[in-house]
Design an enzyme around this catalytic site. Structure first.
Site, PDB file in Angstrom:
ATOM      1  N   THR A 195       0.868  -1.184   0.000  1.00  0.00           N
ATOM      2  CA  THR A 195       0.000   0.000   0.000  1.00  0.00           C
ATOM      3  C   THR A 195       0.897   1.223   0.000  1.00  0.00           C
ATOM      4  O   THR A 195       1.942   1.229   0.649  1.00  0.00           O
ATOM      5  CB  THR A 195      -0.945   0.077   1.215  1.00  0.00           C
ATOM      6  OG1 THR A 195      -1.608   1.365   1.207  1.00  0.00           O
ATOM      7  CG2 THR A 195      -0.210  -0.072   2.543  1.00  0.00           C
ATOM      8  N   ASP A 223       0.218   3.734   1.510  1.00  0.00           N
ATOM      9  CA  ASP A 223       0.046   4.385   2.820  1.00  0.00           C
ATOM     10  C   ASP A 223       1.097   4.007   3.844  1.00  0.00           C
ATOM     11  O   ASP A 223       1.260   4.693   4.848  1.00  0.00           O
ATOM     12  CB  ASP A 223      -1.329   4.018   3.399  1.00  0.00           C
ATOM     13  CG  ASP A 223      -2.453   4.337   2.442  1.00  0.00           C
ATOM     14  OD1 ASP A 223      -3.477   3.626   2.468  1.00  0.00           O
ATOM     15  OD2 ASP A 223      -2.298   5.261   1.636  1.00  0.00           O
ATOM     16  N   GLU A 227      -4.162  13.514   3.883  1.00  0.00           N
ATOM     17  CA  GLU A 227      -5.626  13.564   3.671  1.00  0.00           C
ATOM     18  C   GLU A 227      -6.429  13.225   4.931  1.00  0.00           C
ATOM     19  O   GLU A 227      -7.565  13.649   5.079  1.00  0.00           O
ATOM     20  CB  GLU A 227      -6.025  12.602   2.558  1.00  0.00           C
ATOM     21  CG  GLU A 227      -5.750  11.149   2.891  1.00  0.00           C
ATOM     22  CD  GLU A 227      -6.219  10.197   1.816  1.00  0.00           C
ATOM     23  OE1 GLU A 227      -7.006  10.596   0.942  1.00  0.00           O
ATOM     24  OE2 GLU A 227      -5.813   9.027   1.862  1.00  0.00           O
ATOM     25  N   ARG A 262      -2.435  28.808  -2.402  1.00  0.00           N
ATOM     26  CA  ARG A 262      -2.989  27.926  -3.434  1.00  0.00           C
ATOM     27  C   ARG A 262      -2.861  26.477  -2.974  1.00  0.00           C
ATOM     28  O   ARG A 262      -1.902  26.126  -2.290  1.00  0.00           O
ATOM     29  CB  ARG A 262      -2.235  28.113  -4.760  1.00  0.00           C
ATOM     30  CG  ARG A 262      -2.451  29.489  -5.412  1.00  0.00           C
ATOM     31  CD  ARG A 262      -3.867  29.659  -5.900  1.00  0.00           C
ATOM     32  NE  ARG A 262      -4.056  30.924  -6.612  1.00  0.00           N
ATOM     33  CZ  ARG A 262      -4.369  32.058  -6.001  1.00  0.00           C
ATOM     34  NH1 ARG A 262      -4.490  32.092  -4.657  1.00  0.00           N
ATOM     35  NH2 ARG A 262      -4.548  33.173  -6.701  1.00  0.00           N
TER      36      ARG A 262
HETATM   37  O1  F6P Z   1      -5.175   2.782   0.493  1.00  0.00           O
HETATM   38  C1  F6P Z   1      -4.582   3.418  -0.599  1.00  0.00           C
HETATM   39  C2  F6P Z   1      -5.368   4.645  -0.949  1.00  0.00           C
HETATM   40  O2  F6P Z   1      -4.785   5.262  -2.045  1.00  0.00           O
HETATM   41  C3  F6P Z   1      -5.489   5.654   0.180  1.00  0.00           C
HETATM   42  O3  F6P Z   1      -4.305   6.408   0.353  1.00  0.00           O
HETATM   43  C4  F6P Z   1      -6.661   6.459  -0.286  1.00  0.00           C
HETATM   44  O4  F6P Z   1      -7.303   7.143   0.761  1.00  0.00           O
HETATM   45  C5  F6P Z   1      -7.560   5.358  -0.860  1.00  0.00           C
HETATM   46  O5  F6P Z   1      -6.699   4.315  -1.282  1.00  0.00           O
HETATM   47  C6  F6P Z   1      -8.422   5.789  -2.016  1.00  0.00           C
HETATM   48  O6  F6P Z   1      -9.273   4.683  -2.260  1.00  0.00           O
HETATM   49  P1  F6P Z   1     -10.063   4.484  -3.638  1.00  0.00           P
HETATM   50  O7  F6P Z   1      -9.051   4.090  -4.667  1.00  0.00           O
HETATM   51  O8  F6P Z   1     -11.035   3.362  -3.354  1.00  0.00           O
HETATM   52  O9  F6P Z   1     -10.700   5.804  -3.940  1.00  0.00           O
END
Ligand code: F6P
Length: 349
Positions: A128, A130, A228, A273
């Protein structure tokens, strides 16, 4: 009759750079050791829909540098489908598999751990962008996302300097701030905002004061990166809503950048911005580090299968490729090591 040596591979959850490098390593290593390899398409959904892709020397060659996953993926969980887990177990048997390799993030690996407890002979590989999977220093995809986010911050820095602006970049990371922390540190960001450190009204005020102080001393631009999942406290708190996370009461992912950008511009009087990196940080070719990590994890997964060490996940500890029980990984996320964040914070302001 002895079961033919066959293993399955599936990729579940969000995609990331390096997945194909891992698929290639698993498949080629398995084939060298006498296995047939079956790709399960689109994550767990492939078992529910009986969608497979036979992997061979041809379709697993030339993919080490390709983004995404040749198997496809989905966020479908068998535990959210009627009789889903049994359909997975039955599908596994019907395909005549000896074992299954699952490449996933925290959600997919938690699912995998439960299916292991139900008797599925499975090993996991952490992937991932993340980097929020516990018990491994890094996950496949993370370093590529950091590289992409760092390059974006570098580009924002030059335009911020030219226009005397505050530039704010929102990056992914779900409920952890790993991408923001490492990319911010690599860029020399003037502030890094992450979910691990809630944004109180006092902290926002301090941030605005720092930005105005920079301006007063002649540094008329700033670069800020915000994860985020960062939350605003107090009166600034965002409305609740559905989110990617399982708990509906958590706050929505995404959008914090625009909200914060408005607060900063109002609080400092400085032109601000906002850019959001979105899915750009999840696409495209993996950096060399992720290709190598994916390759090492892929070989380790086949080793675990041959040693019949099911219910384990490949892991990176320091510079060692090892494995850990999936039950230690399931059900929670790895948040940012605040010692690393403290190092980055030395250079704020
Ligand atoms: O888990 C990986 C990820 O890119 C996160 O960082 C993000 O919040 C999420 O997936 C977005 O999920 P999806 O692709 O279902 O919109």
């Amino acid at each position: 009759m002895e079961r033919r040596k066959k293993i399955g591979i599936l990729t579940g959850g969000g995609d990331c750079p390096g997945l194909n490098a891992a698929i290639r390593a698993c498949a080629k290593t398995a084939m060298q050791r006498g296995y047939h390899v079956i790709g399960i398409r689109n994550g767990w959904k492939g078992f529910l829909d009986n969608e497979i892709k036979i992997l061979d020397g041809n379709n697993t060659s030339g993919i080490i540098d390709r983004g995404g996953t040749i198997l496809g993926t989905s966020r479908v969980s068998p535990f959210h489908v009627e009789n889903g887990p049994q359909q997975v177990l039955d599908g596994f048997e019907k395909l005549g598999l000896e074992a299954l390799v699952v490449l996933g993030g925290e959600g997919t690996l938690s699912c995998t751990s439960r299916l292991y407890q139900m008797g599925l002979p499975v090993v996991g590989i952490p992937k991932t962008i993340d980097n929020d999977v516990r018990e491994t220093d890094y996950t496949i995809g993370f370093q590529t996302a950091v590289q992409i986010a760092t390059e974006a911050l570098d580009r924002l820095r030059s335009t911020a300097e030219s226009h005397h602006r505050v530039m704010l970049l929102e990056v992914m990371g779900r409920r952890a701030g790993w991408i923001a922390t490492y990319a911010g540190m690599a860029n020399g960001a003037d502030a890094i905002l992450i979910p691990e450190i809630p944004l109180t009204e006092e902290r926002v005020e301090e941030l605005c004061q720092m930005l105005k102080e920079r301006n007063r001393r002649g540094t008329t631009f700033s670069v800020i990166v915000v994860a985020e999942g960062t939350e605003l406290e107090g009166k600034m708190r965002r409305k609740r809503g559905s989110s990617l996370a399982k708990q509906e009461e958590t706050y929505p992912l995404g959008g914090i950048g625009n909200i914060l950008g408005e607060i900063i511009e109002r609080g400092t009087g400085l032109e601000t911005r906002v850019s959001s990196l979105g899915y750009v940080q999840r696409g495209g070719t993996p950096v060399a580090y992720d290709r190598s990590l994916a390759t090492a994890f892929g070989v380790k997964a086949i080793d675990l299968i041959q040693e019949k060490r099911f219910g384990e996940m490949t892991a990176l500890k320091g510079n060692r490729i090892t494995s850990v029980p999936l039950e230690k990984v399931a059900g929670g996320i790895k948040t940012v090591n605040l010692h690393v964040y403290q190092i980055a914070s030395i250079f704020f302001g």
